[in-house]
Design an enzyme around this catalytic site. Structure first.
Site, short mmCIF file in Angstrom:
data_model
loop_
_atom_site.label_atom_id
_atom_site.label_comp_id
_atom_site.label_asym_id
_atom_site.label_seq_id
_atom_site.Cartn_x
_atom_site.Cartn_y
_atom_site.Cartn_z
N ASP A 216 0.82 -1.22 0.00
CA ASP A 216 0.00 0.00 0.00
C ASP A 216 0.85 1.27 0.00
O ASP A 216 0.37 2.34 -0.37
CB ASP A 216 -0.99 0.02 1.16
CG ASP A 216 -0.35 -0.25 2.51
OD1 ASP A 216 0.88 -0.31 2.59
OD2 ASP A 216 -1.10 -0.44 3.49
N GLU B 117 -7.60 -10.34 -0.31
CA GLU B 117 -7.06 -11.48 0.42
C GLU B 117 -8.12 -12.51 0.80
O GLU B 117 -7.81 -13.49 1.48
CB GLU B 117 -6.33 -10.97 1.67
CG GLU B 117 -5.11 -10.12 1.32
CD GLU B 117 -4.66 -9.23 2.45
OE1 GLU B 117 -5.18 -9.38 3.57
OE2 GLU B 117 -3.79 -8.38 2.22
N GLN C 266 -11.53 -6.58 -0.22
CA GLN C 266 -11.26 -5.23 -0.69
C GLN C 266 -11.33 -5.22 -2.21
O GLN C 266 -11.12 -6.23 -2.85
CB GLN C 266 -9.90 -4.73 -0.20
CG GLN C 266 -8.72 -5.57 -0.65
CD GLN C 266 -7.48 -5.29 0.17
OE1 GLN C 266 -7.41 -5.66 1.34
NE2 GLN C 266 -6.50 -4.63 -0.42
#
Length: 792
Positions: free
Chosen positions: A362, A488, A593
């Site tokens: 990130d 994930e 996500q």
């Protein structure tokens, strides 16, 4: 929106008007100060009460064994954890022999303010001791953005009602006692008192401690000096031992008189330098800071931030909370990277010990985009750190039977620190994320020297990884199997669309940069055959698509999986990973996500070439009801694509969630440190979402549209030596240059030539209406569904 706010809403400040001990750890994160090298959590000056003591040096960690039920080839043996280094913040106070402790006596007033323009944390407190003596305490704290090793505090005590004996004990303290951990007990044992003493000194107003970590062998030196001022007689004494160095200052004051202490603290660390060298280093840093004194540090801090805000500010009209939140976000993102200087930018910055202080993907995909267009020098340093870790990444690739560089999923020093393969090593996309950040930086700056010296090597080694990780099938199609994308909840899959598209971009960029710098490429062993193989793989990469339902698949076969049973999943069963086995999550259509949605943003040029707006909207609508946002990284990505597909109200809700992630403590874990990537995502939601900002090769294009809540949005971007200002109203957008030569951009597909400060204004049409997609039950965006702790 939020009925019980911990902090007031102001455009340039974050102000806490009362002390809530139940939220102390959260406020310590919010009020943390850093420069990317030194980090001080916003602990109270006196040290107690506290939630989580925290003083951090970027790159200082301790090793601990990683837990495995069974050993396996390729599993990392040691983990790295950031440690709480020597605490230089402490200024203990005694009022007529009674400790100044806000848990006792009567607290009449307590206010703390983070000033985003001046870069200081200010505190005012009025307290009456159990014996009835009332004092006023004021303090101002900063971590210098101009002098990398330096942090400082000005601390002032004033009796209000009677003649009072005041004692201030200024301390350096190592191996502080920390709250217990729920994690691996072996890790907790390894991190107990991790600093072994080597030197302690207390002489006059000068304090110094030098320690070395027991396992990682890192030497840490911290020194402090003081300037003391009071109207009457002052007495001082000093003492030191292995873990504490203390200066005690005593004065007797009448009401209205003040004892003022200015404390300057220097920090340094090294894995190689000697103890005398480290002592000299921090002493030299103190000497440099003393040249301008406290007033000089404050003035330098303001000048630095004035320059930053002049090129980076985002103005929001119509929503005061978002205005405060985006400036708070920019401030903390700047703090995380400003002086990191060839060190990682951790997921929590230096605001807390969450994620063990590790850096993840990130950094490159959320934090560095913001810094690229606001503080590009910090990006160059972050990429140089990645380049410095290439030897470890090459070794890791060799261990895995691959070529090139396999960068770690989570790390501090460049070696892999993840003990969970499916969401760790298998997340190879981190290599392409690094390459993407490198290409973005050179496109935005035009820095060809950096491209040749740093970017070329990063792109070559990551391209080699993809070419060896993937394979051509009998039909010539290039597949990358057995990987984990950003989502994930879908681990170790074939042909993850995000991974494949990012790898494609990586391969093409590597071939291009080798053409631009043939001599340097030859020195790295690249020949025409290898470069051609990269292009072949890129052009043949498989992008899964379900013809029957007309959407791109997150990975091959995703859309044929059974859908998650959302109807029988309660609101208290999120995040799913804490209530259901990964086995069940991995085989269902449920998204942690926004993986495919993120690909539509980061690889927009591919989608533009292969899809129309209706296809993009169909993709977004399909994944919305499956995305539970159990990651703080999701909301900002969904905000960007929601805005792109015309769902402006939904985009606003997602932007709000990203913006208030920490100020409203939406995930109830701000106590562990701020979500730096989600903070960066606030900027992303506004600039890339409502601003419609995209990089198109070496130029910029915009497709702005505002939500109903905003009456105006303005932002500034640094791009190729220019400072571009974009101002958006509901029906028009204006572009002007605050600095630099003329620039050609695109506005909703129309070429625009911008020259000078005279704005070029163009109209904005309404987006095509589409039905708003639904979200999973209990997972609609916005903060009202996730109240802050203590809210009824």
């Amino acid at each position: 929106m939020i009925t019980n706010r911990t902090y007031t809403v102001e455009p340039w400040r974050v102000r806490e008007t009362a002390l809530n001990l139940d939220l102390l750890a959260q406020s310590e994160s919010v009020f943390a100060l850093s420069n990317g090298h030194v980090g001080w959590r916003g602990n109270l000056d006196e040290g107690e009460p506290h939630g989580l003591p925290g003083s951090y040096l970027n790159g200082v960690y301790e090793l601990h064994p990683l837990p495995y039920a069974e050993a396996g080839y390729g599993y990392p043996e040691s983990g790295q954890t950031v440690i709480n280094v020597t605490n230089g913040k402490l200024l203990r106070l005694l009022v007529d022999d009674e400790p100044f402790d806000l848990r006792y006596g009567r607290l009449g007033k307590h206010e703390r303010t983070l000033d985003l323009r001046r870069g200081v944390l200010e505190r005012t407190c009025e307290w009456t001791s159990p014996a009835g003596t009332t004092v006023r305490v004021r303090s101002t704290r900063l971590v210098s953005l101009t002098q990398r090793a330096i942090a400082a505090v000005e601390y002032e005590v004033e009796p209000l009602d009677s003649r009072t004996r005041i004692v201030i004990q200024s301390e350096l303290v190592a191996n502080e006692s920390l709250p217990g951990s729920d994690g691996d007990p072996r890790a907790a044992q390894a991190l107990q008192s991790p600093l072994e003493p080597e030197e302690d000194l207390a002489m006059g107003s000068r304090l110094r401690l030098v320690h070395r970590t027991r396992r990682s062998g890192i030497r840490v030196a911290v020194a402090a000096d003081h300037v003391v001022d009071a109207p009457g007689e002052i007495t001082t004494s000093s003492e030191s031992n292995a873990d504490v160095s203390r200066l005690s200052i005593t004065s007797v004051l009448d009401p209205g008189e003040r004892l003022r202490v200015q404390k300057t603290v220097a920090h340094g660390w090294s894995g190689t330098r000697s103890r005398p060298a480290m002592s000299d280093q921090v002493e030299a840093a103190l000497a440099a800071a003393a040249h301008g004194g406290w007033d000089g540090l404050v003035a330098e801090q303001r000048d630095y931030l004035d320059d930053f805000w002049a090129r980076a500010d985002v103005e929001v009209h119509g929503d005061e909370e978002i205005q405060q939140a985006v400036r708070f976000a920019l401030f903390h993102v700047l703090q995380a990277g400003a002086r990191a200087e060839q060190r990682a930018i951790p997921a929590k910055g230096l605001t807390g010990s969450g994620y063990d202080g590790h850096a993840f993907w990130d950094t490159e995909m959320f934090v560095l985009p913001v810094l690229t267009y606001t503080a590009p020098k910090a990006v160059a340093e972050a990429l140089r750190w990645r380049q410095a870790t290439l030897p470890a990444a090459r070794d890791r690739a060799t261990q895995l039977g691959l070529r090139g560089a396999a960068f770690p999923w989570r790390t501090i020093d460049g070696s892999e620190g993840s003990a969970y393969w499916p969401a760790g090593t298998a997340a190879f996309h981190v290599a392409a994320d690094i390459a993407h950040a490198a290409v973005r930086y050179t496109a935005a700056t035009g820095d060809t020297d950096f491209e040749r010296e740093t970017v070329l090597e990063l792109l070559v080694e990551t391209a080699r990884l993809w070419r060896s990780l993937g394979h051509h099938d009998p039909h010539g199609v290039f597949h990358i199997d057995g990987v984990t994308g950003p989502d994930e909840y879908s681990a170790v899959v074939d042909d993850n669309t995000y991974t494949n598209l990012m790898a494609r971009s990586n391969l093409l960029a590597a071939a291009d940069v080798c053409e631009r710098h043939p001599e340097e490429a030859t020195r790295l062993g690249v020949d025409e055959e290898e470069s051609a193989a990269w292009r072949d793989a890129a052009e043949a990469v498989h992008i899964p698509y379900n013809e029957e339902i007309g959407v791109h698949e997150q990975h091959a076969g995703f859309t044929r999986h059974q859908r998650w049973d959302f109807a029988n999943t309660g609101a208290d069963q999120y995040p799913l990973m804490l209530h259901f086995p990964y086995f069940d999550v991995y085989r269902k259509q449920v998204v942690k996500q926004s993986d495919l949605v993120l690909a539509m943003y980061t690889c927009g040029s591919w989608f533009d070439a292969h899809c129309d707006e209706d296809q993009m909207a169909a993709n977004f609508a399909y994944y919305e009801p499956l995305t539970v946002r159990d990651s703080s990284l999701s909301a900002c990505c969904q905000a960007v694509v929601a805005a792109q597909t015309g769902h402006l109200r939904l985009a606003y809700d997602y932007a709000t969630e990203a913006a208030l992630m920490d100020l409203a403590d939406l995930e109830h874990n701000t106590r562990d440190g701020l979500h730096i990537a989600s903070l960066a995502g606030t900027w992303m939601a506004l600039v890339a979402g409502f601003g419609g900002t995209r990089r198109d090769g070496d130029s910029l294009r915009f497709a702005p549209r505002l939500p109903e809540k905003f009456s105006r949005l303005a932002f500034r971007l640094q791009f190729r030596g220019r400072c571009l200002r974009v101002e958006i109203a509901p029906d028009r957008a204006s572009y002007s240059l605050l600095a630099g030569p003329p620039l050609t951009i695109h506005h909703h597909g129309t070429e625009v030539h911008v020259e000078g400060e005279e704005p070029v204004t163009l109209g904005i049409s309404a987006p095509k209406w589409r039905p708003t997609p639904e979200q999973p039950p209990h997972r609609r965006p916005g903060v009202t569904e996730r109240p802050v702790p203590g809210e009824e």
